[in-house]
Design a protein around this motif. Sequence first.
Motif, PDB file in Angstrom:
ATOM      1  N   UNK A 113       5.559  14.052  -0.460  1.00 14.78           N
ATOM      2  CA  UNK A 113       4.695  12.979   0.012  1.00 14.78           C
ATOM      3  C   UNK A 113       5.123  11.624  -0.563  1.00 14.78           C
ATOM      4  N   UNK A 114       5.592  11.663  -1.796  1.00 23.16           N
ATOM      5  CA  UNK A 114       6.069  10.430  -2.433  1.00 23.16           C
ATOM      6  C   UNK A 114       7.270   9.875  -1.691  1.00 23.16           C
ATOM      7  N   UNK A 115       8.219  10.750  -1.325  1.00 21.10           N
ATOM      8  CA  UNK A 115       9.405  10.321  -0.570  1.00 21.10           C
ATOM      9  C   UNK A 115       8.983   9.758   0.787  1.00 21.10           C
ATOM     10  N   UNK A 116       8.023  10.402   1.435  1.00 20.39           N
ATOM     11  CA  UNK A 116       7.537   9.944   2.728  1.00 20.39           C
ATOM     12  C   UNK A 116       6.911   8.552   2.623  1.00 20.39           C
ATOM     13  N   UNK A 117       6.083   8.366   1.594  1.00 20.72           N
ATOM     14  CA  UNK A 117       5.431   7.062   1.402  1.00 20.72           C
ATOM     15  C   UNK A 117       6.447   5.982   1.046  1.00 20.72           C
ATOM     16  N   UNK A 118       7.451   6.369   0.254  1.00 19.49           N
ATOM     17  CA  UNK A 118       8.461   5.407  -0.153  1.00 19.49           C
ATOM     18  C   UNK A 118       9.303   4.964   1.036  1.00 19.49           C
ATOM     19  N   UNK A 139       0.825  -1.211   0.000  1.00 16.18           N
ATOM     20  CA  UNK A 139       0.000   0.000   0.000  1.00 16.18           C
ATOM     21  C   UNK A 139       0.859   1.260   0.000  1.00 16.18           C
ATOM     22  N   UNK A 140       1.971   1.229   0.784  1.00 20.02           N
ATOM     23  CA  UNK A 140       2.846   2.405   0.856  1.00 20.02           C
ATOM     24  C   UNK A 140       3.553   2.625  -0.479  1.00 20.02           C
ATOM     25  N   UNK A 141       4.033   1.563  -1.114  1.00 22.44           N
ATOM     26  CA  UNK A 141       4.663   1.701  -2.435  1.00 22.44           C
ATOM     27  C   UNK A 141       3.656   2.209  -3.475  1.00 22.44           C
ATOM     28  N   UNK A 142       2.439   1.706  -3.413  1.00 26.72           N
ATOM     29  CA  UNK A 142       1.399   2.160  -4.339  1.00 26.72           C
ATOM     30  C   UNK A 142       1.111   3.633  -4.125  1.00 26.72           C
TER      31      UNK A 142
END
Length: 219
Positions: free
Chosen positions: A93-98, A63-66
């Motif tokens: 936000x992308x860096x945070x999720x990644x 889910x986090x990668x998606x």
Amino acid sequence: MSILTRIKDLVSANVNSMLDRAEDPEKMANEYLRQLTNELYEVRTGVATAMADETRLEQRRISAFAEAEQWTARAEAALRAGDEELARAALARKVQSQKLAEQFLTQEQAQEEQVNAMQDALVQLETRIAEVKAKKELIIAKKNRAQTQEALQRTAQSMSRVGTMDKLSQLEERVDDQLAKADAMAKLEQGSLEARFEDLSKQTEVDSELEELKRKLGM
């Protein structure tokens, strides 16, 4: 003490030595089986829980990668729209999720190792339980054989005593027979002697009668 440490201690025990030293090997085997069975339930529960946790971590990682990919797509859309500031925010936000996805991946890998360790412990426990059960059956078989052997020895001893009594009875019967024969012979001899004296007495009477008759006849 962790469950894996307890299992390691239980499984590393030398079963043969432990049972050989026991005053009552069957009782000791039952107690050891009880401990192993209790741990088996906990290990199975632990494996199920660990596998469920691993599945949840995997789902969160995915889910986090998606989500990181979604923020990347949004950043691209913002740039195409000429909004660099919005694209920058989307990339943050992308860096945070990644990073979150990578953390979930690390936890998932650690959890996988934990699951493998628990599964190995489960296999070791099941193998040891089967081993102890087989050892217990062997102990029972030896015990039963020893009891049977003791019963046979007692029977043999009893039969031996009976045989001795039979021999004594036979000897007693032979002595009784000999005594009876001796008694019969004594009675027979006594009867013959009395008969001879009786015959002699009869002969004397006959001789007297004969002499008396001769006198009467003047012979």
